[in-house]
Write an enzyme that holds these catalytic residues in place. Sequence first.
Site, short mmCIF file in Angstrom:
data_model
loop_
_atom_site.label_atom_id
_atom_site.label_comp_id
_atom_site.label_asym_id
_atom_site.label_seq_id
_atom_site.Cartn_x
_atom_site.Cartn_y
_atom_site.Cartn_z
N GLY A 40 15.57 -11.05 -49.22
CA GLY A 40 15.16 -12.42 -49.48
C GLY A 40 14.92 -12.60 -50.97
N LEU A 43 10.76 -17.33 -53.77
CA LEU A 43 9.72 -17.05 -54.76
C LEU A 43 9.17 -15.64 -54.61
CD1 LEU A 43 7.68 -20.35 -55.02
CD2 LEU A 43 9.33 -19.40 -56.62
N GLY A 45 10.45 -12.93 -52.93
CA GLY A 45 11.45 -11.88 -53.08
C GLY A 45 11.94 -11.74 -54.51
N HIS A 266 4.32 -31.20 -40.59
CA HIS A 266 4.07 -32.08 -41.73
C HIS A 266 4.26 -33.54 -41.31
CE1 HIS A 266 4.36 -33.81 -45.71
NE2 HIS A 266 4.01 -32.66 -46.22
N ARG A 330 -3.05 -32.77 -42.72
CA ARG A 330 -1.73 -32.85 -42.13
C ARG A 330 -1.74 -32.82 -40.60
NH1 ARG A 330 1.63 -28.74 -46.17
NH2 ARG A 330 1.64 -30.18 -47.92
#
Lengths: 637, 224, 253
Positions: A40, A43, A45, A266, A330
């Site tokens: 991955g 961010l 990885g 969300h 949320r």
Amino acid sequence: MKLDSKIPAGNLAEKWSNQKFNYKLVNPANKRKYEIIVVGTGLAGASAAASLAELGYKVKAFCYQDSPRRAHSIAAQGGINASKNYQNDGDSVYRLFYDTVKGGDYRSREANVYRLAEVSSNIIDQCVAQGVPFAREYGGLLDNRSFGGAQVSRTFYARGETGQQLLLGAYSAMMRQVGMGNIELFTRSDIQDIVVVDGRARGIVLRNMVSGQIQSYVADAVILATGGYGNVFYLSTNAKGCNATAIWRAHKKGALFANPCFTQIHPTCIPVSGSYQSKLTLMSESLRNDGRIWVPKDPKDKRAPNEIPEFERDYFLERKYPSFGNLVPRDVASRNAKEMIDDGKGVGLTGKAVYLDFAEAIQRLGKDTIIEKYGNLFEMYEQITNEDPYKVPMRIYPASHYTMGGLWVDYNLMTTIPGLFALGECNFSDHGANRLGASALMQGLADGYFIISYSISDYLAQLKKDKLTTDAPEFKNSEKEVDNKIKRLLNINGSKTVDELHRELGIVMWDYVGMSRNAEGLNKAKKMIKDIRDDFWKNVKIIGTNEEINQSLEKAARVADFLELGELIAEDALQRNESCGGHFREESQTEENEAKRDDENCSHVAAWEYSGADKPEVLHKEQLQFEFVKPSQRSYK
Amino acid sequence: MGWFLKFIDSSVGKKLVMALTGLFLYLFLIEHVIANLLLLNNDNGEAYTIYAEVLGSSYNIPLRIIEFGLFFFLLYHSINGARLWWTNRKAKGIPYLVNRASENSSFFSRFMIQSGSIIFIFLVIHLKSFFVNYRLGNPGDTMYQGVVKTFENPLYSWFYIFAMILLAFHLVHAFQSAFQTLGLRHNKYTPFLKSFGVILSILICAGFALIPVYFLYLHNAGGY
Amino acid sequence: MAELNLHLKVWRQKNKEDKGRFVDYDIQGISTEMSILEMLDVLNEKLIKEGTDPVAFEHDCREGVCGCCGIFINGRAHGPLKRITTCQLYMRHFKDGETIVLEPWRAKGFPVLKDLMVDRSAFDRIIAAGGFIAVNTGGAPDANAVPIPKHNSEKALDAAECIGCGACVAACKNASAMLFVSAKVAHLVRLPQGKPEREKRVFAMLNQMEKEGFGSCTNTEACSAECPKGISMDVIAELRREYFRASLKQENN
């Protein structure tokens, strides 16, 4: 199995420093002898791969996309939190820690969250040094905004594309190491299995997405940074390729899966327009700062929104939560919208939406201010729906967005398989039952830049180096298994496409394991998921061969895993007999229909152990200790 | 020196050479068109002949040097342009079945090599009829008489006018492109440069084209 | 909401070695609310049921930011609209009965892998050559230690918005990657943090671009016109200035 979270002793503020000091180190000259696999390149990885390569380790990085820069971190809009207190509004490491634990509805580990808050400042420094163009004030200093109902302004942002800019920063740091030969990059690689040798994670088996070849790679440690499993719902804000295969394979090889039922929905997404819908697009929740959410009072009222007079509208959030109004968290906003829609008050052609109205804000602030604040979001909305939100209220609907659950990790981010680490969204560690806005980016980068580089050395320093190669029987067996699975998939030649079956799964997940869950529905869902899974293995139709680019085959392998994971999510939701954060059990609510936590019986991490095909998973509980904050009940009335 | 050759032969450097030589040629065209307009002076070519003599005098050393530079730059511009086109052609994949390039770029910008090549052929003929004959050869008449004679041929005149239209195409893109290539681009002046370049280029080429039109239709009409 | 019947002409190519050809498909009942990729999903579902190989195309986020998708649609990179990616192109922009021609990006630097998928790894290699600021993790000074004028920061962000989709190359008659390279050079040089390596960077990235077989820029401006993020031609002018500056300054090049 005894779960040891390995939380260091000592005062909250000293735990991480002590731990760093106690970690064993790898001699700088020896680092290049250690190979680390990173799966991955989002961010977590990319930042991990870059940081480890900079230290001197030999890194192999893998992603399924054509380039590491495509990872879905890129789509994050809002921003990244950090306790810099640049705004002089009383923010601090402790406050960010406190807000995160509270926001997670007291289902996360104090020590992990405190560390996250502690390193948050370094992340901003690091990103700025890399050339991330954050928003600035006229004086040249960094700008902040308040996000997701936080009482302080601690969110750093770059227009509506913070995720993109942060990812490109981490990507460029990583590509620098690729250029220097410290990272070997493998794109278009679909991870199919994790290889465990003598009880330690030692490599991976993947399918080369261009040639179809099944390939093995060996290493001294394996890091998974593969993101969340939101696509189990079929429709989600995740990218189409996001999948749970790597973590699910790890789970089957012995890594415990923690809190799978903690998924975040969300509230402000663009609604579904038809059965062909392939994904949902999120719009920043900042829209709720000025937009008013309503539905017609009368379910039979099918007039155009502007023809419905004020007194025939139900501004349900403002009515039910007078002090927070449209800015409730949320999960509360999502659940209430669903309730309205279930009552038949949904709007639009499909009836699966509520209005988000800016008429009053435009009148109060002027159209220019609205353009300045939300112009790009309005444009995006119009692009997709062909409706002008300056004139007609937006239609919104909740969508699966983020998964707090993931592989169980200890304080060192290591799973229950020694040598297998999980970073970012694919672990469970920091967000408890609900993630705060602008905290996902923070966690991904904290894990990748500032935690794994220390904690992995402790593991590696205690390793005895051996000369394992991919010729070892464990690799060969795993390759054979993967190969058999692919052959089996290709040979079914049934009558349903992968997408059809995935959609069926998505509907079950959404209806019974979505925003609001009850025992009856969850039991039903478990049965239905099992049926779809059986149907899948009898009826799926995949064209073509393995030895070519075969997108249906890629999807099929992923959906096969979602069909197993889906059942575990339902099982976990069933076992967690309380409502907390994103997990709402109808049986556990207050008299005012609000979520009711059960701290006495449920203050734990539910970690599931795989025990073989078609056998029930075994539940292990890690009790959560709250030494520093006292759990309290949320109230937004 | 090695670095310099490498620099002017890099992809950015080659383009820089195109811009600098192009701008020099552009300046020459301005001078040339102004001088040519002397032909329209109804004095039986007196002013033009004086100009041609001063210009062509063997003792005018600075002009000879500039003239040498002019030829050198022209050749460099042409060969360099052809090389750019060739390397860029190799970078392309197989052509698109449908390509609506007109939606994203100007016609002129996409056909520089074509307009340039025809202009080059024109220049060879043009130089042969005037420069070679009157500056290097022994013609037996004045330059002015030569001009009158040449342009009375409608075929030649129309080819000349056609070449001037192509030259206008070439210059319209070339002028603003040269500044872009030099890195001179700013919201403050680029829009002005773009319109200015269009107007100036059309004026230059119209000025040139006026000569054959004049000798073909207006000059004779007055003469008989 | 209306429905369209369409005629598709799609480039089909089995793999890198295959010559490739256009194949015609008729497709009915396409909702105007679909994106063009959803229309292809529908086509693929149909093809799978008929037992034929579905059309391979690249896509991931489907919200216009990952840069995966990219189809040359009716003669335009990312289709007829400006400033959007392929995934954000909705079927309402087509007419009933219309023929839609779908082609992969065409450039030597982007070999076709299958159908509408191309290999854009050249872009990664260009970034690896110099598209970064060489700072290691840790040891960065406080983020507010160096003030950056808001204007410069915004200009840097304008350039940094590039998503690496390759539309610039696809639209360019020279298959030049100049807009892509310049966007990164401009992004970094507009910030004080990017200045120490400015000379090295511009050489390294341009060299790599040439090595990858991309053409050079002849200022047609097609790239910028087709860029889904609207990256301005300013960045190319800036790259040229950087290159001249570096050529005059750098000791060994």
